[in-house]
Design an enzyme around this catalytic site. Structure first.
Site, short mmCIF file in Angstrom:
data_model
loop_
_atom_site.label_atom_id
_atom_site.label_comp_id
_atom_site.label_asym_id
_atom_site.label_seq_id
_atom_site.Cartn_x
_atom_site.Cartn_y
_atom_site.Cartn_z
N THR A 65 0.81 -1.21 0.00
CA THR A 65 0.00 0.00 0.00
C THR A 65 0.85 1.27 0.00
OG1 THR A 65 -1.51 1.30 1.39
CG2 THR A 65 -0.16 -0.29 2.53
N TYR A 87 -1.65 0.02 9.93
CA TYR A 87 -1.92 -0.69 8.67
C TYR A 87 -0.68 -0.62 7.76
CZ TYR A 87 -3.66 -1.19 3.90
OH TYR A 87 -3.81 -1.55 2.59
#
Ligand code: UDP
Length: 340
Positions: free
Chosen positions: A130, A154
């Site tokens: 990501t 995350y």
């Protein structure tokens, strides 16, 4: 109840690819692209956030990445030539509230999967990373060599898995492609699959729910950022374009090319307000909006400044313009949706 379907009669006898998280939003679109390219996507998914109904393109094994035996059984049964690893917890806000959940699920899940792949002699691995691994870079476009300084759990958990892959390549020769996604949006243009989270937290599906009255309004998370209109700027990419990149990434590994990281974004930044405006134009309706507080863990600006995927993989995004993404998401949102 555990479900496990073997290859069916009519399926292509192509190479199997183990797709973790293949019942989820991005994973299901990757399965469609894999099947179109002649592979057999074997979905491995615990259905914690995915949908059995989204598994349409190959066999399904309902299992959890924490169960090593279930992984070993899937590798033994299907002998996949490669792994595509989508299964993960992926919400920035939730990861700030409960970092332990993210570190445990994402990192231990990936570790089990990587060890199972190595043990089974499966040496090609495509990983969903990501842009959140980059963190905030003060309005500067990020490319693959930009320093990764994640500002939420995350992004931190995803960067840790990237490190893990490098170590397993050094020790066991596990070649990998890392895709750092920017903001994935839209739905299958043919309407077979689309985005459906419970609860929904992402900007475009939420604002479409506000447009058609399924929620009272969209809350804008912060309008005092150091960006042109004060709201966060993101780079949106169509889920079907993203899925195509995964097939190209698999081809890259099958051609024996070296492990490589690629950004997957359109290279254009849109503020939250610009996305809202575009949604109003596409749907020809009012978007009810409330101004809210910043969401902890959000970078002000995250836009890709790389064309490596285009230049090296031959990636050719076709629907990553804002209008197409909102249109496809809008059409999908007007359908009944998946049921368990
Ligand atoms: N956002 C917002 N309101 C919402 C959901 C998201 O203002 O209800 C903003 C969020 O702060 C971010 C952008 O929209 O700047 C995209 O958020 P999303 O959750 O869709 O994706 P993320 O960037 O977290 O991966």
């Amino acid at each position: 109840m555990r479900r496990s379907n073997g290859p069916g009669k009519g399926e292509k006898m192509g190479q199997h690819v183990l797709v973790t998280g293949g019942a989820g939003y991005i994973g299901s679109h990757a399965c469609k692209a894999l099947a179109a390219a002649g592979f057999v996507p074997v979905v491995f998914d615990n259905l914690s956030t995915g949908w059995a109904e989204a598994v349409k393109f190959g066999p399904f094994v309902q299992g959890d990445l924490v169960e090593r035996a279930a992984l070993d059984a899937a590798f033994a049964r299907f002998s996949p030539v490669a792994v595509m690893h989508f299964a993960a917890l992926s919400l920035v806000g939730e990861s700030m509230k409960n970092p332990g959940l993210y570190w445990r699920a994402n990192v231990t899940g990936a570790l089990n999967l990587i060890e199972a792949a190595v043990a089974a002699g499966c040496g090609q691995f495509v990983f969903s990373s990501t842009c959140a691994t980059y963190g905030d870079h003060d309005g500067v476009l990020v490319d693959e060599d930009t320093e990764q300084r994640p500002m939420n759990a995350y992004g931190g958990s995803k960067r840790a898995i990237e490190d893990m892959l490098r170590d397993f390549e050094a020790s066991h020769g596990l070649r990998h492609v890392i895709f750092r996604y920017f903001n994935v949006a839209g739905a299958d243009p043919e309407g077979e699959i689309g985005e459906q989270h419970r609860p929904e937290t992402h900007l475009i599906p939420l604002l479409l729910e506000a447009v058609d009255g399924r929620r009272p309004a969209l809350t804008v998370f912060g309008s005092d950022y150091n960006t042109p209109d004060g709201t966060c700027v993101r780079d949106y990419v169509h889920v079907s374009d993203l899925a195509d990149a995964h097939v190209l990434g698999l081809g890259w590994l099958q051609q024996g090319k070296p492990s490589r990281a690629f950004n997957l974004g359109s290279g254009s930044g849109f503020s939250v307000r610009e996305v809202i405006r575009a949604a109003g134009q596409v749907t020809n309706r009012e978007v009810p909006v409330i101004e809210g507080e910043r969401r902890p863990g959000d970078a002000a600006f995250l836009v890709s400044g790389s064309n490596r995927a285009v230049a090296e993989l031959g990636w050719a995004p076709r629907r990553s313009d804002m209008r197409s993404m909102i249109l496809d998401a809008w059409r999908w949102s007007q359908k009944p949706g998946f049921e368990r």
